[in-house]
Design a protein around this motif. Structure first.
Motif, PDB file in Angstrom:
ATOM      1  N   ALA A   1       0.904  -1.360   0.038  1.00  0.00           N
ATOM      2  CA  ALA A   1      -0.085   0.136   0.081  1.00  0.00           C
ATOM      3  C   ALA A   1       0.779   1.208   0.134  1.00  0.00           C
ATOM      4  O   ALA A   1       1.817   1.190   0.752  1.00  0.00           O
ATOM      5  CB  ALA A   1      -0.970  -0.010   1.161  1.00  0.00           C
ATOM      6  N   ASP A   2       0.188   2.355  -0.715  1.00  0.00           N
ATOM      7  CA  ASP A   2       0.988   3.326  -0.687  1.00  0.00           C
ATOM      8  C   ASP A   2       0.358   4.347   0.509  1.00  0.00           C
ATOM      9  O   ASP A   2       0.976   5.384   0.625  1.00  0.00           O
ATOM     10  CB  ASP A   2       0.662   4.432  -1.997  1.00  0.00           C
ATOM     11  N   LEU A   3      -0.566   3.910   1.040  1.00  0.00           N
ATOM     12  CA  LEU A   3      -1.275   4.733   1.989  1.00  0.00           C
ATOM     13  C   LEU A   3      -2.060   3.693   2.958  1.00  0.00           C
ATOM     14  O   LEU A   3      -2.819   3.287   2.549  1.00  0.00           O
ATOM     15  CB  LEU A   3      -2.244   5.639   1.517  1.00  0.00           C
ATOM     16  N   LEU A   4      -1.629   3.498   4.196  1.00  0.00           N
ATOM     17  CA  LEU A   4      -2.437   3.179   5.288  1.00  0.00           C
ATOM     18  C   LEU A   4      -3.365   3.967   6.076  1.00  0.00           C
ATOM     19  O   LEU A   4      -2.874   5.103   6.518  1.00  0.00           O
ATOM     20  CB  LEU A   4      -1.233   2.355   6.248  1.00  0.00           C
ATOM     21  N   LEU A   5      -4.417   3.525   6.048  1.00  0.00           N
ATOM     22  CA  LEU A   5      -5.565   4.128   6.763  1.00  0.00           C
ATOM     23  C   LEU A   5      -5.587   3.676   8.149  1.00  0.00           C
ATOM     24  O   LEU A   5      -5.610   2.400   8.160  1.00  0.00           O
ATOM     25  CB  LEU A   5      -6.952   3.956   6.429  1.00  0.00           C
ATOM     26  N   VAL A   6      -5.715   4.487   9.420  1.00  0.00           N
ATOM     27  CA  VAL A   6      -5.682   3.825  10.855  1.00  0.00           C
ATOM     28  C   VAL A   6      -6.830   4.545  11.490  1.00  0.00           C
ATOM     29  O   VAL A   6      -7.139   5.591  11.317  1.00  0.00           O
ATOM     30  CB  VAL A   6      -4.322   4.240  11.639  1.00  0.00           C
ATOM     31  N   GLY A   7      -7.576   3.732  11.961  1.00  0.00           N
ATOM     32  CA  GLY A   7      -8.683   4.242  12.951  1.00  0.00           C
ATOM     33  C   GLY A   7      -8.786   3.083  14.057  1.00  0.00           C
ATOM     34  O   GLY A   7      -8.170   2.340  14.373  1.00  0.00           O
TER      35      GLY A   7
ATOM     36  N   ALA B   1      -4.423   0.516   1.979  1.00  0.00           N
ATOM     37  CA  ALA B   1      -4.556  -0.661   3.333  1.00  0.00           C
ATOM     38  C   ALA B   1      -5.495   0.023   4.439  1.00  0.00           C
ATOM     39  O   ALA B   1      -5.306   1.277   4.528  1.00  0.00           O
ATOM     40  CB  ALA B   1      -3.433  -1.241   3.717  1.00  0.00           C
ATOM     41  N   LEU B   2      -6.067  -0.618   5.117  1.00  0.00           N
ATOM     42  CA  LEU B   2      -6.471  -0.442   6.523  1.00  0.00           C
ATOM     43  C   LEU B   2      -6.236  -1.159   7.656  1.00  0.00           C
ATOM     44  O   LEU B   2      -6.102  -2.380   7.810  1.00  0.00           O
ATOM     45  CB  LEU B   2      -8.138  -0.213   6.437  1.00  0.00           C
ATOM     46  N   ALA B   3      -5.992  -0.291   8.844  1.00  0.00           N
ATOM     47  CA  ALA B   3      -5.738  -0.968  10.250  1.00  0.00           C
ATOM     48  C   ALA B   3      -6.772  -0.398  11.163  1.00  0.00           C
ATOM     49  O   ALA B   3      -6.495   0.735  11.184  1.00  0.00           O
ATOM     50  CB  ALA B   3      -4.068  -0.769  10.560  1.00  0.00           C
ATOM     51  N   GLN B   4      -7.447  -1.212  11.659  1.00  0.00           N
ATOM     52  CA  GLN B   4      -8.624  -0.555  12.798  1.00  0.00           C
ATOM     53  C   GLN B   4      -8.412  -1.329  13.750  1.00  0.00           C
ATOM     54  O   GLN B   4      -8.229  -2.497  14.210  1.00  0.00           O
ATOM     55  CB  GLN B   4      -9.964  -1.021  11.948  1.00  0.00           C
TER      56      GLN B   4
END
Length: 616
Positions: A514-520, A543-546
């Motif tokens: 991923a060029d950008l990881l979303l984090v929430g 990508a996403l890391a929740q």
């Protein structure tokens, strides 16, 4: 007879019911979502209550909304904007039209658009559709009030009671529009009004009248729609709210641990439904006490925990402030306790019916002294069950209070939930005293690996002990003010929490490149996941890391956060989780997306913001 209508297949649709607080929009929306879940559709709902206790009828501030997103497969959010808007009066149309798509079908009650209604809603002319730029061809203009009165003319109901059935006529039109089986609606109403069967039958009659109206006129609507279910997993499903799922999770945990469940609570929006739900389940060994204030609600739960129950207390952000002293008693006594914080808009009384994620730092640090405590954040209405269950498991197995964060969005929202088999749930083994400790037991003797003290229940012969709010000697359990002992006990309590095993954080999407990881964290999962999917459709590597487990953080946290070129932390506050992560992960400097609007994220806004970051 009306001409035969075309039936079109859809993957998903969003419907928003809106009207005065007394117009029954929440009930109409709940029935529609329940019927949809029953036939196997994925659902996500968002009740949008006014903050006024009872605003003047027809006023702009008194509009209540209920949005439901139904889909053929899994649905992650209630939807940014609706395909169908039901507006029961002029104020509802004025305030809710902004939530409708440009091509949305709008259903209105023309009987509630008189001169006085328009004046209350601040319309300048009688051409309210033209004033708002709404194409009349998209509007189903129905004399709904008159038709309901005609339908129930022979029912014996008074005028006030008849008007309360208007929501069922609107529901009938929506059920026709989406080809819903009215037998399912009838079953729901007969169960809800089981003690008033004639009222149920009157409402069923009105639903049928609304359905027939849609079928026989279908003005400005070219087709009805069907959303087929693609759900493959068999099982029993129900439409469940987050608050009810939280209650069920606590009940299941007590059952699994072989304990009574005790809830000490004080009513507060939006957490009160947990108390209401648990009070219905005395047959399951549940004890509920509605206390006179927040601190006594928590203190009574601490007492129940000392006596050997699975103890919990439920509240919202202001209540956590008031409970903090009693929560700290559970910290220093090292007693199991689940504190459910259904977050709402703040500070102070703030926005009582709206949703935020602004209690995170309070949950982590909002107590005097060194007061470490596990914190878990539920990610969806259905995940509230698992989060409550895991919070109870951690509390009982590690002898600690645990803060469970939900919020108004997922607590009041609902989704289709598959009922679990309790035999399949994780085992819960409270950390009880051992037989060989009899006669020589001290309350802060610890397991050398986990550092968890051993739990003795009052009345057990040979395990007499005293707990309290003053610092104790770690070896004898006697009151101690010795500097070295206090230093050691602070470190032990912190290390005990740090050693609690939690699952690794999962990475979704383009996890490897991923060029950008979303984090929430917590309840923003559905919106961030949907934003990730939208970006992937445009060819972006995202990508996403929740995070569900906040304290202790998963062991792979630093590895995940430092792996990607760019990281953005998105949260419904001014950056609390980002600040916490920066304090835990060296050289972590993320982008941030922060909103505090009292409303869920809007996926299209997230996508636009994340695109900007990718293009920097």
């Amino acid at each position: 007879m009306a001409e035969k209508m075309e039936v079109k297949e859809l993957d998903q649709v969003v419907v928003r019911f809106s009207g005065d607080s007394g117009d029954g929009m929440q009930l109409a929306g709940n029935i529609f979502s329940t019927v949809s879940a029953t036939v196997g559709n994925g659902i996500s709902t968002f009740p949008d209550y006014p903050a006024d206790i009872r605003a003047p009828q027809g006023s702009l501030t008194g509009v209540s909304g209920f949005q439901v997103h139904i889909g053929a497969g899994r649905v992650y959010t209630p939807g940014d904007k609706c395909d169908v808007l039901v507006a029961m009066n002029a104020a509802a149309l004025k305030t809710q039209y902004k939530y409708a798509k440009p091509q949305a079908t709008i259903i209105i009650d023309t009987d509630s658009f008189g001169p006085k209604d328009l004046e209350k809603a601040n319309f300048k002319t009688e051409d309210y559709l033209g004033e708002m730029g709404i194409d009349s061809d998209r509007v189903v203009q129905c004399p709904l009030t008159k038709m309901v009165k005609d339908c129930l003319a022979d029912s014996g109901m008074d005028n006030k009671a008849i008007l309360k059935c208007r929501n069922m006529f609107a529901l009938g039109i929506v059920c026709w529009l989406f080809n819903r089986d009215l037998n399912l609606v009838a079953n729901f109403l007969r169960e809800k009004f089981a003690k008033k069967p004639q009222l149920a039958e009157n409402n069923i009659k009105v639903v049928q009248a609304g359905y027939d109206y849609g079928h026989n006129t279908h003005a400005s609507v070219p087709a009805t729609y069907r959303i087929e279910s693609t759900t493959k997993e068999k099982g029993r499903y129900m439409d469940i709210t987050g608050n009810k799922a939280t209650a069920y999770g606590l009940i299941a945990a007590a059952e699994k641990a072989g304990l009574k469940l005790f809830l000490g609570s004080y009513p507060i929006t939006p957490a009160t439904d947990i108390l209401h739900e648990l009070s219905k389940h005395k047959s399951c060994g549940v004890i509920t006490v509605q206390c006179e204030d927040e601190i006594s609600g928590c203190a009574s739960a601490v007492g129940a925990s000392f006596a050997g129950a699975l103890a919990a207390t439920s509240t919202s952000g202001p209540g956590v402030c008031l409970k903090s002293e009693a929560i700290n008693l559970a910290v220093i006594d090292e007693l199991p306790l689940v504190i459910v914080d259904v977050q709402r808009g703040g500070p102070s009384t703030g926005l009582p019916t709206k949703s935020e994620q602004t209690d995170l730092l309070q949950a982590l640090y909002g107590r005097n002294g060194e007061s470490p405590m596990p914190v878990i954040a539920a990610t969806s209405p259905t995940d509230c069950f698992d989060a409550a269950y895991q919070a109870a498991k951690i509390a009982l197995e590690h002898l600690t209070p645990v803060m469970l964060l939900t919020d108004a969005f997922i607590a009041n929202g609902s989704a289709a939930w598959k009922l679990p088999n309790i035999a399949d749930l994780d085992a819960i083994n409270p950390h009880y005293v051992k037989p060989e400790q009899k006669g020589c037991y001290t309350p802060y003797e610890r397991d050398p690996e986990s550092l968890v003290r051993y739990w003795a229940i009052p009345g057990q012969e040979g395990y007499t002990h005293i707990l309290g709010g003053l610092e104790k000697d770690g070896k004898t359990g006697a009151i101690s003010t010795e500097p070295e002992n206090h230093n050691e006990m602070c470190h032990l309590r912190a290390e005990k929490v740090a050693r609690i095993p939690v699952p690794d954080v999962e990475v979704y999407g383009d996890k490897n490149d991923a060029d950008l990881l979303l984090v929430g964290f917590g309840s923003t999962f559905g919106h961030l996941y949907s934003a990730m999917e939208e970006l992937q459709k445009e060819g972006k590597k995202v990508a996403l890391a929740q995070f569900k487990y906040i304290n202790p953080l998963p062991k792979n946290t630093a590895e995940v956060l430092t792996k990607y070129k760019k990281v953005v932390v998105a949260e419904q506050n001014l950056g609390q989780f980002a600040a916490f992560l920066r304090s835990k992960v060296d050289n972590f400097a993320p982008y941030q997306f922060n909103e505090v609007k009292g409303q869920p994220f809007v996926v299209t806004e997230l996508v636009a913001s994340f695109k900007e970051i990718l293009e920097k």
